[in-house]
Design a protein around this motif. Structure first.
Motif, PDB file in Angstrom:
ATOM      1  N   ARG A  82      24.928   9.239  23.237  1.00  0.00           N
ATOM      2  CA  ARG A  82      25.001  10.284  22.214  1.00  0.00           C
ATOM      3  C   ARG A  82      23.685  11.038  22.079  1.00  0.00           C
ATOM      4  O   ARG A  82      23.670  12.258  21.941  1.00  0.00           O
ATOM      5  N   TYR A  83      22.574  10.302  22.122  1.00  0.00           N
ATOM      6  CA  TYR A  83      21.268  10.928  21.914  1.00  0.00           C
ATOM      7  C   TYR A  83      20.526  11.205  23.227  1.00  0.00           C
ATOM      8  O   TYR A  83      19.374  11.623  23.199  1.00  0.00           O
ATOM      9  N   HIS A  84      21.195  10.955  24.352  1.00  0.00           N
ATOM     10  CA  HIS A  84      20.607  11.216  25.673  1.00  0.00           C
ATOM     11  C   HIS A  84      19.264  10.504  25.843  1.00  0.00           C
ATOM     12  O   HIS A  84      18.280  11.075  26.326  1.00  0.00           O
ATOM     13  N   ILE A  85      19.242   9.236  25.443  1.00  0.00           N
ATOM     14  CA  ILE A  85      18.013   8.441  25.498  1.00  0.00           C
ATOM     15  C   ILE A  85      17.736   8.008  26.936  1.00  0.00           C
ATOM     16  O   ILE A  85      18.610   7.482  27.625  1.00  0.00           O
ATOM     17  N   ASP A  86      16.521   8.252  27.397  1.00  0.00           N
ATOM     18  CA  ASP A  86      16.097   7.857  28.738  1.00  0.00           C
ATOM     19  C   ASP A  86      15.211   6.624  28.726  1.00  0.00           C
ATOM     20  O   ASP A  86      15.182   5.861  29.698  1.00  0.00           O
ATOM     21  N   SER A  87      14.455   6.444  27.638  1.00  0.00           N
ATOM     22  CA  SER A  87      13.451   5.391  27.596  1.00  0.00           C
ATOM     23  C   SER A  87      13.349   4.818  26.186  1.00  0.00           C
ATOM     24  O   SER A  87      13.549   5.543  25.204  1.00  0.00           O
ATOM     25  N   VAL A  88      13.040   3.525  26.098  1.00  0.00           N
ATOM     26  CA  VAL A  88      12.827   2.866  24.809  1.00  0.00           C
ATOM     27  C   VAL A  88      11.476   2.168  24.830  1.00  0.00           C
ATOM     28  O   VAL A  88      11.158   1.429  25.772  1.00  0.00           O
ATOM     29  N   ILE A  89      10.674   2.418  23.804  1.00  0.00           N
ATOM     30  CA  ILE A  89       9.382   1.733  23.655  1.00  0.00           C
ATOM     31  C   ILE A  89       9.496   0.779  22.474  1.00  0.00           C
ATOM     32  O   ILE A  89       9.747   1.191  21.337  1.00  0.00           O
ATOM     33  N   ASP A  90       9.321  -0.509  22.755  1.00  0.00           N
ATOM     34  CA  ASP A  90       9.435  -1.574  21.766  1.00  0.00           C
ATOM     35  C   ASP A  90       8.045  -1.906  21.237  1.00  0.00           C
ATOM     36  O   ASP A  90       7.168  -2.347  21.998  1.00  0.00           O
ATOM     37  N   LEU A  91       7.828  -1.699  19.948  1.00  0.00           N
ATOM     38  CA  LEU A  91       6.516  -1.906  19.332  1.00  0.00           C
ATOM     39  C   LEU A  91       6.334  -3.310  18.764  1.00  0.00           C
ATOM     40  O   LEU A  91       5.278  -3.621  18.218  1.00  0.00           O
ATOM     41  N   ARG A  92       7.342  -4.155  18.908  1.00  0.00           N
ATOM     42  CA  ARG A  92       7.303  -5.484  18.307  1.00  0.00           C
ATOM     43  C   ARG A  92       6.463  -6.461  19.132  1.00  0.00           C
ATOM     44  O   ARG A  92       6.107  -6.179  20.274  1.00  0.00           O
TER      45      ARG A  92
ATOM     46  N   ILE B  25      18.469   2.370  31.243  1.00  0.00           N
ATOM     47  CA  ILE B  25      17.473   2.829  30.269  1.00  0.00           C
ATOM     48  C   ILE B  25      16.138   2.138  30.534  1.00  0.00           C
ATOM     49  O   ILE B  25      16.069   0.911  30.617  1.00  0.00           O
ATOM     50  N   GLU B  26      15.089   2.912  30.666  1.00  0.00           N
ATOM     51  CA  GLU B  26      13.740   2.356  30.866  1.00  0.00           C
ATOM     52  C   GLU B  26      13.294   1.643  29.590  1.00  0.00           C
ATOM     53  O   GLU B  26      13.393   2.197  28.498  1.00  0.00           O
ATOM     54  N   TYR B  27      12.809   0.419  29.749  1.00  0.00           N
ATOM     55  CA  TYR B  27      12.344  -0.365  28.603  1.00  0.00           C
ATOM     56  C   TYR B  27      10.860  -0.655  28.768  1.00  0.00           C
ATOM     57  O   TYR B  27      10.420  -1.204  29.784  1.00  0.00           O
TER      58      TYR B  27
ATOM     59  N   GLY C 249      10.626  15.920  30.126  1.00  0.00           N
ATOM     60  CA  GLY C 249      11.957  16.183  29.581  1.00  0.00           C
ATOM     61  C   GLY C 249      12.748  14.955  29.211  1.00  0.00           C
ATOM     62  O   GLY C 249      13.970  15.020  29.041  1.00  0.00           O
ATOM     63  N   LYS C 250      12.081  13.809  29.085  1.00  0.00           N
ATOM     64  CA  LYS C 250      12.768  12.562  28.759  1.00  0.00           C
ATOM     65  C   LYS C 250      12.795  12.327  27.250  1.00  0.00           C
ATOM     66  O   LYS C 250      11.798  12.553  26.560  1.00  0.00           O
ATOM     67  N   CYS C 251      13.934  11.837  26.771  1.00  0.00           N
ATOM     68  CA  CYS C 251      14.053  11.442  25.371  1.00  0.00           C
ATOM     69  C   CYS C 251      13.649   9.979  25.236  1.00  0.00           C
ATOM     70  O   CYS C 251      14.186   9.116  25.937  1.00  0.00           O
ATOM     71  N   THR C 252      12.727   9.704  24.326  1.00  0.00           N
ATOM     72  CA  THR C 252      12.253   8.334  24.118  1.00  0.00           C
ATOM     73  C   THR C 252      12.519   7.884  22.697  1.00  0.00           C
ATOM     74  O   THR C 252      12.202   8.591  21.744  1.00  0.00           O
ATOM     75  N   LEU C 253      13.093   6.706  22.558  1.00  0.00           N
ATOM     76  CA  LEU C 253      13.256   6.071  21.256  1.00  0.00           C
ATOM     77  C   LEU C 253      12.187   4.995  21.139  1.00  0.00           C
ATOM     78  O   LEU C 253      12.020   4.182  22.050  1.00  0.00           O
ATOM     79  N   PHE C 254      11.440   4.989  20.040  1.00  0.00           N
ATOM     80  CA  PHE C 254      10.449   3.930  19.809  1.00  0.00           C
ATOM     81  C   PHE C 254      10.779   3.243  18.490  1.00  0.00           C
ATOM     82  O   PHE C 254      11.256   3.863  17.542  1.00  0.00           O
ATOM     83  N   HIS C 255      10.556   1.930  18.465  1.00  0.00           N
ATOM     84  CA  HIS C 255      10.990   1.168  17.289  1.00  0.00           C
ATOM     85  C   HIS C 255      10.199  -0.109  17.120  1.00  0.00           C
ATOM     86  O   HIS C 255       9.616  -0.652  18.072  1.00  0.00           O
ATOM     87  N   CYS C 256      10.201  -0.601  15.860  1.00  0.00           N
ATOM     88  CA  CYS C 256       9.703  -1.950  15.572  1.00  0.00           C
ATOM     89  C   CYS C 256      10.899  -2.736  15.045  1.00  0.00           C
ATOM     90  O   CYS C 256      11.943  -2.749  15.703  1.00  0.00           O
ATOM     91  N   THR C 257      10.790  -3.377  13.897  1.00  0.00           N
ATOM     92  CA  THR C 257      11.939  -4.096  13.342  1.00  0.00           C
ATOM     93  C   THR C 257      12.628  -3.289  12.249  1.00  0.00           C
ATOM     94  O   THR C 257      13.804  -2.983  12.342  1.00  0.00           O
TER      95      THR C 257
END
Length: 240
Positions: free
Chosen positions: A49-59, A75-77, A150-158
């Motif tokens: 849905r959000y065209h996510i290419d990469s996820v950055i985990d801050l935990r 998905i790149e992690y 042009g990559k969409c990145t989602l970053f998150h903690c808890t």
């Protein structure tokens, strides 16, 4: 499925830059809480849905191991922990998250009050300490490089509040967003977490019967503009 409130998810796109220079592009930077509350199927649909290419985990590594992101294989992690060690009130390793500690020590509210972290110090140390600042710079660099490609990145903690909030601050600052707009974005978390915080505070009240502790729990779970203002005060952006 409504992802926004459940995940404390939002797109940083549309936040205005200073001096009328446009705004942060939409669809490049998503901030959220942990993805482990989703099933693999739900996570797959969200990424589509959000065209996510990469996820950055801050935990921390332990958090990520105990509550892994159920990401699709394509998905790149990337894991870049913002805090080096478990931190009461911020990180959520099994046995060290706030609600578990409260449950275990519910008959000893005095001990719980002694364990309340100094959030102001945590925020300041994260942007000025050698480890925290180094990790913060890595995240901002990765986010900007992905955006340039042009990559969409989602970053998150808890919870998507403290560590994610600090990263959002540094990222927006690097693009020239005004401090007041950064504070506004940080405080938007409260629209998503209010009801879950209220439920937690009712639980704390029932477990401890201690009003000062309930008040502190509420303040800890909700975003406080004074904290991000401290981060802004001590954060010195790198030249881009």
């Amino acid at each position: 499925m409504r992802y926004h409130r459940k995940l404390n998810l939002r797109d940083l796109g549309g936040i205005p830059l200073q001096e009328g220079r446009g705004s942060i592009p939409k669809g490049l930077f998503l901030r959220s809480g942990k993805l482990s509350i989703l099933t693999p199927q739900q996570c797959h649909r969200m990424c589509q849905r959000y065209h996510i290419d990469s996820v950055i985990d801050l935990r921390t590594p332990i958090e990520a191991q105990e509550f892994p992101d159920p990401l699709p294989a394509d998905i790149e992690y990337i894991q870049i922990p913002i805090l080096k060690d478990a931190t009461v009130g911020v990180t959520h390793e099994t046995g060290s998250d706030a609600m578990t500690i409260i449950r275990n020590l519910r008959k000893h509210p005095e001990k719980l009050l002694e364990m309340v972290p100094d959030f102001k110090k945590i925020y300041q140390d994260t942007v000025t300490g050698q480890y925290g600042r180094g990790q913060l710079d890595k995240v901002v660099k990765a986010l900007r490089e992905n955006a340039d490609n042009g990559k969409c990145t989602l970053f998150h903690c808890t919870a998507g509040k403290d560590r994610t909030g600090i990263v959002s601050m540094a990222l927006l600052k690097s693009y020239g967003v005004a401090d007041d707009e950064i504070v506004k974005d940080y405080m938007r978390t409260n629209r998503n977490v209010f009801w879950s915080t209220l439920k937690k505070c009712i639980g704390v009240a029932l477990m401890t019967r201690n009003w000062p502790l309930v008040k502190i729990a509420y303040q800890s779970f909700m975003a406080d503009n004074k904290l991000i203002e401290i981060a802004l005060k001590y954060y010195k952006p790198n030249r881009q």
